[in-house]
Design an enzyme around this catalytic site. Structure first.
Site, mmCIF file in Angstrom:
data_model
loop_
_atom_site.group_PDB
_atom_site.id
_atom_site.type_symbol
_atom_site.label_atom_id
_atom_site.label_comp_id
_atom_site.label_asym_id
_atom_site.label_seq_id
_atom_site.Cartn_x
_atom_site.Cartn_y
_atom_site.Cartn_z
ATOM 1 C CE LYS A 22 99.711 -81.167 72.802
ATOM 2 N NZ LYS A 22 99.870 -79.843 72.168
ATOM 3 C CG ASN A 23 96.423 -78.567 72.053
ATOM 4 O OD1 ASN A 23 97.560 -78.508 72.529
ATOM 5 N ND2 ASN A 23 96.170 -79.122 70.874
ATOM 6 N NE ARG A 95 104.618 -72.793 66.338
ATOM 7 C CZ ARG A 95 104.959 -71.641 65.780
ATOM 8 N NH1 ARG A 95 106.198 -71.421 65.461
ATOM 9 N NH2 ARG A 95 104.053 -70.715 65.527
ATOM 10 C CG ASP A 119 106.019 -77.188 64.774
ATOM 11 O OD1 ASP A 119 105.950 -78.389 64.513
ATOM 12 O OD2 ASP A 119 105.685 -76.700 65.857
ATOM 13 C CG ASP A 309 96.139 -81.742 66.488
ATOM 14 O OD1 ASP A 309 97.038 -81.368 65.717
ATOM 15 O OD2 ASP A 309 95.779 -81.070 67.474
HETATM 16 N N1 EPU Z 1 98.110 -69.056 61.303
HETATM 17 C C1 EPU Z 1 98.701 -67.968 60.694
HETATM 18 N N2 EPU Z 1 99.081 -66.910 61.499
HETATM 19 C C2 EPU Z 1 98.903 -66.927 62.852
HETATM 20 C C3 EPU Z 1 98.310 -68.054 63.453
HETATM 21 C C4 EPU Z 1 97.915 -69.114 62.642
HETATM 22 O O1 EPU Z 1 98.871 -67.908 59.485
HETATM 23 O O2 EPU Z 1 99.264 -65.951 63.498
HETATM 24 C C5 EPU Z 1 97.664 -70.184 60.452
HETATM 25 C C6 EPU Z 1 98.495 -71.445 60.721
HETATM 26 O O3 EPU Z 1 99.707 -71.422 60.008
HETATM 27 C C7 EPU Z 1 97.556 -72.537 60.259
HETATM 28 C C8 EPU Z 1 96.171 -71.983 60.666
HETATM 29 O O4 EPU Z 1 96.346 -70.586 60.822
HETATM 30 O O5 EPU Z 1 97.599 -72.682 58.881
HETATM 31 C C9 EPU Z 1 95.588 -72.552 61.928
HETATM 32 O O6 EPU Z 1 96.534 -72.571 62.969
HETATM 33 P P1 EPU Z 1 96.105 -72.374 64.477
HETATM 34 O O7 EPU Z 1 96.572 -71.039 64.935
HETATM 35 O O8 EPU Z 1 94.660 -72.711 64.655
HETATM 36 O O9 EPU Z 1 96.989 -73.491 65.185
HETATM 37 P P2 EPU Z 1 97.620 -73.342 66.603
HETATM 38 O O10 EPU Z 1 96.676 -72.582 67.453
HETATM 39 O O11 EPU Z 1 99.016 -72.855 66.496
HETATM 40 C C10 EPU Z 1 96.550 -75.377 67.778
HETATM 41 C C11 EPU Z 1 97.029 -76.612 68.451
HETATM 42 C C12 EPU Z 1 97.589 -77.601 67.432
HETATM 43 C C13 EPU Z 1 96.488 -77.904 66.424
HETATM 44 C C14 EPU Z 1 95.976 -76.600 65.804
HETATM 45 C C15 EPU Z 1 94.809 -76.796 64.863
HETATM 46 C C16 EPU Z 1 97.733 -75.786 70.575
HETATM 47 C C17 EPU Z 1 98.855 -75.569 71.515
HETATM 48 N N3 EPU Z 1 98.056 -76.279 69.405
HETATM 49 O O12 EPU Z 1 97.685 -74.820 67.111
HETATM 50 O O13 EPU Z 1 97.883 -78.795 68.159
HETATM 51 O O14 EPU Z 1 97.024 -78.740 65.421
HETATM 52 O O15 EPU Z 1 95.544 -75.692 66.824
HETATM 53 O O16 EPU Z 1 93.718 -77.330 65.541
HETATM 54 O O17 EPU Z 1 96.596 -75.546 70.906
HETATM 55 C C18 EPU Z 1 99.174 -80.671 68.808
HETATM 56 O O18 EPU Z 1 98.485 -80.743 69.828
HETATM 57 O O19 EPU Z 1 100.026 -81.554 68.509
HETATM 58 C C19 EPU Z 1 99.033 -79.511 67.924
HETATM 59 C C20 EPU Z 1 99.910 -79.225 66.984
#
Ligand code: EPU
Length: 421
Positions: A22-23, A95, A119, A309
């Protein structure tokens, strides 16, 4: 609203094939914005989030068609026919829609994307995305819940940046922005997830110049244009992990076909430490478990650490493990809502900030619980596999966002999960 009822039905046996990640696919679909022409993706999971991203791309002016055998065709029109506006109704549903920001700015020089909301596992800001894209020459204004970005020159320009945290989707967004930018972009403290590597492989096949992917420093040299290509999406390591832990909880022997040990080393080691047997086979990983597993300590970290995850499943397993386990969640502080559901099932878990102390009990007892997000829903479903009596899961529709049909797949392995809609 969907509801699932899980009843204990003994150990799991058989084999299950893992769908595409998915990701990975969501970002690769967004990356199709970058080139006019026909993109074909293979191994695309049949999940709700892919449908939502398809609706998003359609709203932007692309055409999406499902092909037989798990493939997807995306036709991207000339730039003038794109509408670079991502509507609230779709961003609000998922998101990950924020990943259209980078490719829209790169291709159209303009993007209006609705601000993603909160979220079920807490605040998820997008400041890293916006700050980095500003460094590349975008001017943003945010009003009435809409992010309006405009590239101030004729193209984005390369920049050297250091991410405050190796954020997965920020790295994706920046990669997609940088491939068509003028000059060189260096992303330090970049995310190293296999899904980022998959996106980079797709972009490279399109003609992008990317070095260092899979390490903490990615260098991208912008090119003038990219071409549409065909690509096979990598298997979903979180779905694979779901079946590993399902087997750890219910016992049995399951062949998880398509699972890649190289993408899940920390988890494989952790499960082995917990007494779960994992062996590589010619086409995946065989998982074997019997009796109570051992408690363990774990802390989530960006890849290659134990992924956030995986934690809801692991905590569900540790709830009935021998001894005391200590779990630290380092990525999403609000991700423990599923713990209240496990408490309803008789787990002995104390939450302290972003830490959990889990005292394993002999058996959980089935109860009526809620699925707060995709992984939380899967965790309570797995917990129900060995709980005493029926576990009824409300709001179970979340599961369909990330799993093709988890109840059916578990039932093929001998579980008893009934879907009531
Ligand atoms: N963060 C910030 N500011 C930003 C972006 C991130 O403060 O602009 C912080 C977040 O709040 C968090 C940390 O950085 O504390 C890491 O977040 P990250 O950006 O890596 O998460 P994400 O990219 O939004 C993806 C996956 C998530 C998975 C996380 C961590 C996708 C669509 N989602 O989220 O997957 O948990 O990386 O590996 O790729 C899921 O599949 O159910 C899911 C939630």
């Amino acid at each position: 609203m969907s509801q699932f009822v899980v009843s204990p039905n003994g150990p799991l046996h058989g084999s299950v094939a893992i769908s595409g990640a998915k990701n990975s696919v969501l970002k690769i679909m967004a990356a199709a914005i970058l080139a006019e022409g026909t993109t074909v993706l293979h191994n695309v999971p049949d999940i709700r989030d892919v449908e939502i991203m398809g609706e998003m791309l359609t709203a932007l002016g692309l055409s999406i068609r499902r092909l037989d055998g798990g493939s997807l065709e995306i036709v991207t029109p000339p730039t003038a026919q794109l509408t670079p506006e991502a509507p609230y109704e779709l961003v609000e549903k998922m998101r990950a829609s924020i990943v259209v920001l980078g490719p829209l700015l790169a291709r159209c020089g303009r993007a209006k994307v609705s601000m993603p909301g909160g979220d079920d596992f807490g605040s998820r800001p997008i400041d890293f995305h916006l700050n980095a894209l500003e460094e590349m020459g975008t001017s943003f204004s945010i009003a009435h819940g809409i992010i309006d970005g405009e590239v101030t020159a004729s193209r984005l320009r390369g920049a050297a940046m250091v991410l405050p945290f190796p954020s997965h989707t920020t790295t994706d967004n920046l990669l997609m922005a940088a491939v068509l930018a003028e000059g060189t972009t260096v992303i330090d403290n970049a995310a190293q997830e296999p899904e980022v590597v998959d996106l980079a492989a797709f972009l490279s096949a399109m003609g992008a110049k990317i070095d260092g992917v899979g390490t903490g420093r990615i260098t991208v040299t912008g090119v003038e244009s990219l071409g549409a290509v065909t690509h096979e999406v990598i298997p979903d390591r979180v779905v694979a992990a779901t079946f590993f832990v399902a087997t750890a909880i219910a016992g049995g022997t399951v062949d998880v076909i398509g699972a890649k040990a190289a993408h899940m080393e920390s988890l494989v080691r952790k499960l082995e430490h917990m007494g779960v047997g994992l062996v590589a086979t010619s086409n995946g990983i065989r998982v074997e478990a019997s009796g109570r597993i051992n408690g363990t300590d774990l802390a989530t970290l960006p890849y290659p650490g134990v992924a956030t995850d995986y934690t809801p499943f692991l905590v569900a397993a540790l709830a009935t493990a021998e001894g005391v386990s200590f779990v630290t969640e380092n990525l999403f502080s609000g991700r423990f809502r599923y713990v209240d559901e496990l408490l309803r099932m008789g787990a002995d878990i104390r939450t302290d900030g972003h830490h959990l102390v889990i005292r394993g009990v002999e058996q959980l007892s089935g109860a009526r619980v809620k699925s707060h997000d995709i992984r939380a829903g899967a965790a309570v479903m797995l917990a129900g596999l060995s709980a005493d009596g029926e576990t009824t899961i409300d709001d179970a529709g979340h599961l369909d966002r990330g799993y093709e049909n988890l109840p059916l797949q578990l039932n093929h392995l001998g579980a008893s999960v009934v879907r009531l809609s």
